[in-house]
Write an enzyme that holds these catalytic residues in place. Sequence first.
Site, PDB file in Angstrom:
ATOM      1  CB  CYS A  90      -0.966  -0.074   1.179  1.00  0.00           C
ATOM      2  SG  CYS A  90      -2.408   0.954   0.997  1.00  0.00           S
ATOM      3  NE  ARG A 124      -9.431   5.096   1.440  1.00  0.00           N
ATOM      4  CZ  ARG A 124      -8.238   5.589   1.766  1.00  0.00           C
ATOM      5  NH1 ARG A 124      -7.844   6.723   1.238  1.00  0.00           N
ATOM      6  NH2 ARG A 124      -7.447   4.966   2.602  1.00  0.00           N
ATOM      7  CG  HIS A 187      -4.466  -4.040   3.997  1.00  0.00           C
ATOM      8  ND1 HIS A 187      -4.826  -2.953   3.241  1.00  0.00           N
ATOM      9  CD2 HIS A 187      -5.524  -4.278   4.800  1.00  0.00           C
ATOM     10  CE1 HIS A 187      -6.033  -2.564   3.573  1.00  0.00           C
ATOM     11  NE2 HIS A 187      -6.488  -3.348   4.514  1.00  0.00           N
TER      12      HIS A 187
END
Lengths: 230, 375
Positions: A90, A124, A187
């Site tokens: 990330c 997003r 993640h």
Amino acid sequence: MLTIVRIHNELLGTYGDRGNADVLAFRAHLNGIAAEVIDISYLETLPKSADIYLMGGAEDAAQALSLSALQNGGALASAISQGATLLAICAGFQIIGESFTDGLGQEIRGLGLLNVRTTPGEQRFVGDIKVKASFLDCEFTGFENHGGRTILGEGVQPFGNVLVGHGNGAESVDGAISENVFGTYLHGPVLARNPEFADFLLAKTTGQSTINYVDDLAVEYARWRRSVTK
Amino acid sequence: MPNRGLKRAVLIALLSAWASKTFAKKSGETISGRVLLFLRPSAISELSQGRRVLLVSGTNGKTSTTRFLVRIIEQLGAVTTSPSGSNLSWGVAGSLLKRANYAVLEVDELHLANVIKQTQPEVVLLLNLTRDQLHRMHEVKRVADRWREIAEQSPDTTFVIDIDDPFVNYATQKAAKVLRVSFGGRSHPDGAVCPNCGGYMKWSSGSYECSCGLSNKSYDKLLVATSAPERNSILANIAGSVIGAPWLEVSPSELERTISIESGGVTASIRLTKNPASWTEALTGINSNQVILILNAREVDGIDTSWLYDVDFQILQGRKVVVTGERALDIQYRLHVQGIESIAAESFATAISQFSSGEHVQVLSAYTAFFELSR
């Protein structure tokens, strides 16, 4: 002794990323490899001699701080040139690229360890992600939560092809890899959800090809996450 | 009621609540607020007029602190409040349907700015701000920025804050009236970076001091508290005292969200736990050798369970641990990595059947599971 360095976890640890180091050490032990995790904070000097370096996700200001510390001394670049493995996730993935855009819209020069560039996207990406790994015959699952759009340059290949979710937000791929440097948006933490990836990194770093300890719970867990990520 | 449109909307909302209760056997609390806001988008601000409003927000402790603040304010007169845990706009709207001079409302972190604008509260109590439901909040700083903007625009509101939380301090730095309470400092899971200037925060035994000036040493009151419930009970009393309510003593355990149930001779005390800060706090209270952990990942639980690796489960070492819930495997593998083995159970009933009659089990439960067990 395998040394695993968790870089700036107080800055690069937004999404439980610290777990990746714990899982690596745990699986190393299961495979009979002595391993230790060393936390290096923003105020400490990064050692050049470790075997595996890990970076995780961060908010904008933390990302900028971490980058500024890593720019001093070039320890990470030097370790990688000597064969150390780097897994950056990330915000960490963005930091090790050529450039990314910060919270104020400024283009920031990254560490240049992977030839990728990240710009902000309009939307997003938040949710489960599944990719077909480019370096292993395996599907990886994770969770993504980022607004970056990452474009790969020459000399790097994708970390994986996106099956569910968004990843880089371009060309249906996620992340980037180049030799011993791995960048991804997964993640979760990614090594907990995908023990095959943890073993791959251990094998690559130690040169031991027989990483084959079967941990039933890890297998069951990975299989279950793959079956529910659709 | 000031005008006919509002009056009609209120009547229909009350009727929908009654119908929902009578025919659908639901609480009717959410529907009335939704209907009211649909018919009368300005209802919250209209119904707040002429009342004295106190709001409570923060990542953890909102519901229990709100409930306690209601008891404090009831010493002054009739109070209306949000139904348990219903802290979005419609929950606020629904609670304002009741006539009372005082309104004490729990408000979701992301809805706080709007609710402040509409209710013009006298007091806003801000408990804490740590990472939670990041799929929805995205970043802690983003929530703090929203608070900061509205706090600066609310000159008549008194903000009562726990200054030991740097994000809450940052959020109210520019507010006109702030009562800053310190409990001597404590660490913050997201406090490495100063929310004000983006610099690396200097921490020393729980106290922070940034070169930009953000610090918990600029408090108005310094008090002693050792647990989150204790801190929250003190903060609620200070919030009440702003509008003249007398101090009310409470046992901190009353501010824990715990329910007890009994099944086959096994007694279980079930505590609500929902994010890394809340799990960390709850784990410090584990003293039984029998533990059940319930993990779900629905919207209000947070759909991303990555945070499990931010919690240290060491205290569970050597205890009998049973895991259950929709994400039982997430927590079972996380414990495994820390060398803690557990038993996975299909349901809460199977989990509790792993224990013998007469045993006492401590249960830490995800939000949605907690509500199902409370019924």
